[in-house]
Write a protein that holds these residues in place. Sequence first.
Motif, PDB file in Angstrom:
ATOM      1  N   THR A 106      10.040  17.091   6.552  1.00  0.00           N
ATOM      2  CA  THR A 106       9.658  18.425   6.103  1.00  0.00           C
ATOM      3  C   THR A 106       8.829  19.125   7.180  1.00  0.00           C
ATOM      4  O   THR A 106       7.950  18.522   7.793  1.00  0.00           O
ATOM      5  CB  THR A 106       8.836  18.352   4.802  1.00  0.00           C
ATOM      6  N   VAL A 107       9.128  20.386   7.417  1.00  0.00           N
ATOM      7  CA  VAL A 107       8.379  21.193   8.392  1.00  0.00           C
ATOM      8  C   VAL A 107       7.497  22.162   7.616  1.00  0.00           C
ATOM      9  O   VAL A 107       7.994  22.913   6.764  1.00  0.00           O
ATOM     10  CB  VAL A 107       9.327  21.953   9.335  1.00  0.00           C
ATOM     11  N   VAL A 108       6.205  22.139   7.891  1.00  0.00           N
ATOM     12  CA  VAL A 108       5.254  22.942   7.127  1.00  0.00           C
ATOM     13  C   VAL A 108       4.340  23.736   8.056  1.00  0.00           C
ATOM     14  O   VAL A 108       4.186  23.419   9.234  1.00  0.00           O
ATOM     15  CB  VAL A 108       4.382  22.061   6.203  1.00  0.00           C
ATOM     16  N   ARG A 109       3.764  24.752   7.472  1.00  0.00           N
ATOM     17  CA  ARG A 109       2.706  25.473   8.174  1.00  0.00           C
ATOM     18  C   ARG A 109       1.431  24.629   8.169  1.00  0.00           C
ATOM     19  O   ARG A 109       1.261  23.734   7.334  1.00  0.00           O
ATOM     20  CB  ARG A 109       2.434  26.820   7.503  1.00  0.00           C
ATOM     21  N   ARG A 110       0.541  24.925   9.072  1.00  0.00           N
ATOM     22  CA  ARG A 110      -0.767  24.289   9.023  1.00  0.00           C
ATOM     23  C   ARG A 110      -1.479  24.705   7.737  1.00  0.00           C
ATOM     24  O   ARG A 110      -1.271  25.797   7.219  1.00  0.00           O
ATOM     25  CB  ARG A 110      -1.613  24.696  10.232  1.00  0.00           C
ATOM     26  N   GLY A 111      -2.309  23.802   7.251  1.00  0.00           N
ATOM     27  CA  GLY A 111      -3.044  24.085   6.024  1.00  0.00           C
ATOM     28  C   GLY A 111      -2.326  23.658   4.760  1.00  0.00           C
ATOM     29  O   GLY A 111      -2.877  23.809   3.663  1.00  0.00           O
ATOM     30  N   VAL A 112      -1.108  23.124   4.895  1.00  0.00           N
ATOM     31  CA  VAL A 112      -0.362  22.639   3.729  1.00  0.00           C
ATOM     32  C   VAL A 112      -0.516  21.125   3.655  1.00  0.00           C
ATOM     33  O   VAL A 112      -0.197  20.421   4.609  1.00  0.00           O
ATOM     34  CB  VAL A 112       1.127  23.012   3.832  1.00  0.00           C
ATOM     35  N   PRO A 113      -1.017  20.591   2.538  1.00  0.00           N
ATOM     36  CA  PRO A 113      -1.172  19.141   2.422  1.00  0.00           C
ATOM     37  C   PRO A 113       0.171  18.419   2.564  1.00  0.00           C
ATOM     38  O   PRO A 113       1.176  18.834   1.987  1.00  0.00           O
ATOM     39  CB  PRO A 113      -1.740  18.954   1.012  1.00  0.00           C
ATOM     40  N   MET A 114       0.171  17.334   3.370  1.00  0.00           N
ATOM     41  CA  MET A 114       1.388  16.550   3.559  1.00  0.00           C
ATOM     42  C   MET A 114       1.421  15.338   2.636  1.00  0.00           C
ATOM     43  O   MET A 114       2.499  14.868   2.280  1.00  0.00           O
ATOM     44  CB  MET A 114       1.481  16.096   5.018  1.00  0.00           C
ATOM     45  N   LEU A 115       0.248  14.842   2.304  1.00  0.00           N
ATOM     46  CA  LEU A 115       0.190  13.734   1.354  1.00  0.00           C
ATOM     47  C   LEU A 115      -1.146  13.767   0.627  1.00  0.00           C
ATOM     48  O   LEU A 115      -2.115  14.379   1.085  1.00  0.00           O
ATOM     49  CB  LEU A 115       0.403  12.384   2.048  1.00  0.00           C
ATOM     50  N   GLN A 116      -1.167  13.075  -0.509  1.00  0.00           N
ATOM     51  CA  GLN A 116      -2.381  12.933  -1.304  1.00  0.00           C
ATOM     52  C   GLN A 116      -2.467  11.483  -1.773  1.00  0.00           C
ATOM     53  O   GLN A 116      -1.467  10.894  -2.174  1.00  0.00           O
ATOM     54  CB  GLN A 116      -2.330  13.880  -2.507  1.00  0.00           C
ATOM     55  N   ILE A 117      -3.657  10.916  -1.691  1.00  0.00           N
ATOM     56  CA  ILE A 117      -3.871   9.521  -2.053  1.00  0.00           C
ATOM     57  C   ILE A 117      -5.041   9.417  -3.017  1.00  0.00           C
ATOM     58  O   ILE A 117      -6.046  10.128  -2.869  1.00  0.00           O
ATOM     59  CB  ILE A 117      -4.109   8.648  -0.795  1.00  0.00           C
ATOM     60  N   VAL A 118      -4.909   8.536  -4.007  1.00  0.00           N
ATOM     61  CA  VAL A 118      -5.976   8.319  -4.988  1.00  0.00           C
ATOM     62  C   VAL A 118      -5.954   6.856  -5.399  1.00  0.00           C
ATOM     63  O   VAL A 118      -4.892   6.225  -5.432  1.00  0.00           O
ATOM     64  CB  VAL A 118      -5.788   9.247  -6.219  1.00  0.00           C
ATOM     65  N   ASN A 119      -7.119   6.312  -5.691  1.00  0.00           N
ATOM     66  CA  ASN A 119      -7.166   4.929  -6.151  1.00  0.00           C
ATOM     67  C   ASN A 119      -6.700   4.835  -7.594  1.00  0.00           C
ATOM     68  O   ASN A 119      -6.851   5.774  -8.386  1.00  0.00           O
ATOM     69  CB  ASN A 119      -8.580   4.361  -6.017  1.00  0.00           C
ATOM     70  N   THR A 120      -6.127   3.687  -7.952  1.00  0.00           N
ATOM     71  CA  THR A 120      -5.616   3.468  -9.309  1.00  0.00           C
ATOM     72  C   THR A 120      -6.494   2.514 -10.122  1.00  0.00           C
ATOM     73  O   THR A 120      -6.284   2.367 -11.324  1.00  0.00           O
ATOM     74  CB  THR A 120      -4.186   2.912  -9.254  1.00  0.00           C
ATOM     75  N   ASP A 121      -7.456   1.874  -9.497  1.00  0.00           N
ATOM     76  CA  ASP A 121      -8.383   0.968 -10.165  1.00  0.00           C
ATOM     77  C   ASP A 121      -9.757   1.631 -10.175  1.00  0.00           C
ATOM     78  O   ASP A 121     -10.326   1.896  -9.110  1.00  0.00           O
ATOM     79  CB  ASP A 121      -8.441  -0.372  -9.428  1.00  0.00           C
ATOM     80  N   PRO A 122     -10.341   1.931 -11.350  1.00  0.00           N
ATOM     81  CA  PRO A 122     -11.643   2.608 -11.409  1.00  0.00           C
ATOM     82  C   PRO A 122     -12.761   1.849 -10.687  1.00  0.00           C
ATOM     83  O   PRO A 122     -13.752   2.461 -10.283  1.00  0.00           O
ATOM     84  CB  PRO A 122     -11.928   2.702 -12.913  1.00  0.00           C
ATOM     85  N   ALA A 123     -12.590   0.554 -10.513  1.00  0.00           N
ATOM     86  CA  ALA A 123     -13.606  -0.231  -9.818  1.00  0.00           C
ATOM     87  C   ALA A 123     -13.477  -0.116  -8.303  1.00  0.00           C
ATOM     88  O   ALA A 123     -14.321  -0.655  -7.577  1.00  0.00           O
ATOM     89  CB  ALA A 123     -13.512  -1.704 -10.230  1.00  0.00           C
ATOM     90  N   CYS A 124     -12.441   0.582  -7.839  1.00  0.00           N
ATOM     91  CA  CYS A 124     -12.153   0.634  -6.393  1.00  0.00           C
ATOM     92  C   CYS A 124     -12.076   2.062  -5.874  1.00  0.00           C
ATOM     93  O   CYS A 124     -11.224   2.388  -5.042  1.00  0.00           O
ATOM     94  CB  CYS A 124     -10.853  -0.105  -6.091  1.00  0.00           C
ATOM     95  N   ALA A 125     -12.950   2.929  -6.344  1.00  0.00           N
ATOM     96  CA  ALA A 125     -12.924   4.316  -5.881  1.00  0.00           C
ATOM     97  C   ALA A 125     -13.167   4.416  -4.379  1.00  0.00           C
ATOM     98  O   ALA A 125     -12.717   5.364  -3.725  1.00  0.00           O
ATOM     99  CB  ALA A 125     -13.972   5.132  -6.632  1.00  0.00           C
ATOM    100  N   TRP A 126     -13.850   3.437  -3.826  1.00  0.00           N
ATOM    101  CA  TRP A 126     -14.169   3.437  -2.397  1.00  0.00           C
ATOM    102  C   TRP A 126     -12.941   3.194  -1.520  1.00  0.00           C
ATOM    103  O   TRP A 126     -12.958   3.484  -0.305  1.00  0.00           O
ATOM    104  CB  TRP A 126     -15.211   2.353  -2.099  1.00  0.00           C
TER     105      TRP A 126
END
Length: 461
Positions: A106-126
């Motif tokens: 995918t070709v995007v302009r600057r300022g467009v998020p390419m990926l997003q990551i989040v933890n799935t275990d509440p004990a591992c937010a770090w």
Amino acid sequence: MSPVNPILNTDSYKLSHYLQYPGDTRAISSYIEARGLSPRPEVVFFGLQMFLKEYLARPVTKMDILEAAEVSVAHGLPFNREGWLGIVERHGGHMPVAIEALPEGTVVRRGVPMLQIVNTDPACAWVTSYLETALLRAVWYPSSVASNARKLKDMLMPFLERTCEDPAALLPSLLHDFGSRAATSYEQAGLGGAAHLVQFATTDTLAGILYARKYYGARMAGTSFPAAEHATMTSWGQPREAEAYANMIEKFGTGTYSVVSDSYDINNAVAEIWGKQLIDRVRAAGGTLIVRPDSGDPIDTPVRVVAQLAYAFGTHLNAKGFKVINDNVRVLQGDGVSGQDIAMVLGRMEAAGFSAENILFGMGSGLMQKVTRDSYSFTMKASARQDAAGHWHDIAKRPAMMNEKASKSGRLAVTHQLGDLAGIRLDELGRQANSLIPVWKDGELLVDQTFDDIRTRAAEA
């Protein structure tokens, strides 16, 4: 010590970050983008799947924990033994994270998020930000190489459209990757070489085609041809220079073959040896001879060699009215050329009435090395924090003196707006389709993208 211990694949200071979040933190959400604004799409997203398969798929083991604990303490930092043991015991060692991303290519302009990551275990937010170092590195480099290669394609195409009969057929082979020896490591050659192949189809970087094969299922992502180097030519000695070239015709002359011809005197090699002594053999063999000048001025020399070969072999006019050297004789300039040099060479050739199809270019360090994370201002930032009650809170960086480094806040999404991709808050998505699609969760690859699909996506942008 294993160099790929996943616990130690980070920056030193992140070893202490598990102690720094608010006590009720249950999740951290972060994103990667090329920071800034651009009027049109210019950044090619590529490389995430290589990282997922090679690194994130490898589970943390208790041996990794023992090694990391020893290193951390000796290094002067605290170690999150309990947190890592929890990952091993509850998740089989797999990082408890979910990643959603744009389709690669995918070709995007600057300022467009390419990926997003989040933890799935509440004990591992770090864990989310702990992965920043490795994840950002895995994305910015191949994406930047692929983006630069796209810029070169955009620069080359007008010359081909003005002077060639079939520009689309010629473009993929016009820029050859010579960057393997310019890379700092085999891995960089593989990453950068695969990124180049998103845009072009010829390469001498074997690591690049192997990475495309291993991580994206490409049976053969790039082609090459037999080529001489100075060692194979000078081993014959200067008095036997013509014999060295004749041997290339004998061994490879029915196909495409490249002969470096500047070991002694490029003008003599072109005008006398190729243009007189060996011209009948080249013609009789019937293949494509590529003469390679490898020294001298990177702009004047290849243009002069094109003119000399045209004089010796003759030319014909293509449908656009530009001269093409007869007998499939071509020139390859691969010594220290930049994008600007290539444009100047093609501009001079066009002014002299020569088609761009008479010449190919090779690029080494210009592809692999002349790029940094700042080339497209890649960054990974935390944008949201979830508390113990399940509520999300915005996180954003707002430097008083550096507005260009302000970051996004909230959970994010990417949508199509007016024919282009744009980043918005997830809570504003409504019924719009989110172009950030789940690709990874808790050690499992959810989408296995093919190299052909990535190439097609990049070409259609």
